[in-house]
Design a protein around this motif. Structure first.
Motif, PDB file in Angstrom:
ATOM      1  N   ASP A 266     -27.969  -4.713  22.021  1.00  0.00           N
ATOM      2  CA  ASP A 266     -26.649  -4.471  21.211  1.00  0.00           C
ATOM      3  C   ASP A 266     -25.412  -4.298  22.050  1.00  0.00           C
ATOM      4  N   MET A 268     -24.957  -1.775  24.467  1.00  0.00           N
ATOM      5  CA  MET A 268     -24.944  -0.626  24.887  1.00  0.00           C
ATOM      6  C   MET A 268     -25.411  -0.504  26.060  1.00  0.00           C
ATOM      7  N   ARG A 305     -20.495   2.943  16.734  1.00  0.00           N
ATOM      8  CA  ARG A 305     -20.469   1.913  17.641  1.00  0.00           C
ATOM      9  C   ARG A 305     -18.817   1.843  17.897  1.00  0.00           C
TER      10      ARG A 305
END
Length: 364
Positions: A266, A268, A305
């Motif tokens: 994702d 991260m 996010r």
């Protein structure tokens, strides 16, 4: 005023700082209809003790979760945020303490008791996490004793109390490690039997090529992964399993450069290098745990996010503290029938759970 570091930085860093200052000015200028100035909830907070990065602030995370949930989980997160915001007065607050990283955090004994308490008043981990749940429940009793000499004499009501012992590394009274192995052998015979069968399966692999899955090659023979053994006694429904797997994956990385470059699907950062050890990145753990705790609403995750992306762009502690959080709106479609206790309370207390993992590893 610009610090020496910012003055020596690039024009891009300066532009970001000025943009942050402008955003803060706009936020501070917003007023209500009766001309009272609205409070600016900080969007970001600089983590100087672990990641040396700018992340989503505890205040904004707390506000987001409060908008989507209620119950014990909110109490734990709110308490942690309150302590973190009162470092100067931390020693005078009964519910707070200075942790090993120098951060004012929620009292470990209280956090452990909330994690272990049955649902709906607590997270119910004592019933869901096998030996780790018992360590949390009994650790909540042990952690209340601050005197090394009196630690071993701590007692508790009920059967099966693991007992306490002073941990010189963490400088805390915690569960006695010497009592864990007998308890495992007595109360977790089925789980240990499955571990033995899997260990035997690994041993049948005679080459490194054949050694795969939950097994690893130690240079001479195929062995069952130690983490797989721990997961076998953690309980299938235990949220700590996610932490255990990610922590082990990061700790297997021995290079600082490789550790800091590990990125998840994702986008991260997965791990962070701290004190010569590769550890699971706290923000990545928090996002994963939101999903496990039934708080993974798309709108909530999208807000986090977006905030995390903005905060990571701020390289200096001074500029990190400037942006104000946006207003929080919860779509009506976000709420779906689920357990009344979405509070499996691990976000914001990642350090407490990692301490359980570290203490167990040291006692193994």
């Amino acid at each position: 005023l610009l610090t020496d570091d910012m003055a020596a930085g690039s024009s891009r860093a300066l532009a970001r700082w000025l943009a942050g200052a402008l955003l803060a000015a706009v936020c501070a200028a917003q007023t209500t209809e009766d001309t009272e100035v609205e409070a600016c909830v900080p969007l970001c907070s600089f983590d100087a003790s672990r990641t040396n990065q700018c992340h989503v602030s505890r205040e904004y995370l707390t506000a987001l979760v409060e908008a989507y949930d209620d119950g014990p989980w909110v109490d734990i997160l709110a308490s942690h945020a309150n302590c973190e915001a009162n470092l100067d007065n931390c020693t005078n607050m009964v519910e707070c303490e200075i942790d090993a990283a120098g951060i004012c955090a929620a009292n470990r004994a209280w956090v452990a008791s909330q994690l272990a308490a049955p649902e709906p008043d607590g997270a119910g981990l004592a019933d869901r996490c096998g030996i780790f749940g018992r360590m949390l429940a009994d650790g909540a009793v042990c952690l209340q004793e601050a005197d090394p000499a009196a630690c071993a004499n701590v007692t508790a009501e009920g059967e099966g109390f693991l007992g306490c012992a002073w941990d010189p590394v963490r400088e805390a009274c915690d569960v006695s490690k010497s009592s864990i192995l007998p308890v495992l052998r007595h109360d977790y015979q089925d789980e240990l039997a499955r571990v033995s069968l899997r260990r035997e399966r690994c041993a049948t692999a005679l080459t490194s090529t054949m050694c795969s899955g939950d097994c690893y090659w130690d240079g001479q023979q195929c062995m069952l992964s130690p983490m797989d053994s721990l997961l076998a006694i953690a309980g299938e429904d235990c949220p700590l399993r996610t932490m255990l797997r990610q922590s082990e994956g990061c700790r297997s990385t021995v290079s600082e450069s490789t550790c800091n470059l590990r990125v998840r699907a994702d986008g991260m950062q997965e791990c962070v290098w701290r004190s010569d050890v590769c550890e699971a990145h706290p923000m990545s753990l928090e996002f994963d745990l939101l999903m496990i705790l039934d708080l993974g609403y798309p709108s909530l995750l999208d807000s986090l996010r977006a905030a995390q992306t903005q905060c990571l762009e701020l390289a200096f502690a001074e500029e990190c503290a400037l942006p104000c959080a946006p207003a929080i709106g919860v779509p009506s479609s976000a709420f779906t029938p689920r357990r009344s206790s979405a509070v499996n309370a691990l976000i914001g207390v990642v350090a407490a759970c990692q301490a359980v993992l570290r203490s167990f590893s040291m006692g193994s």
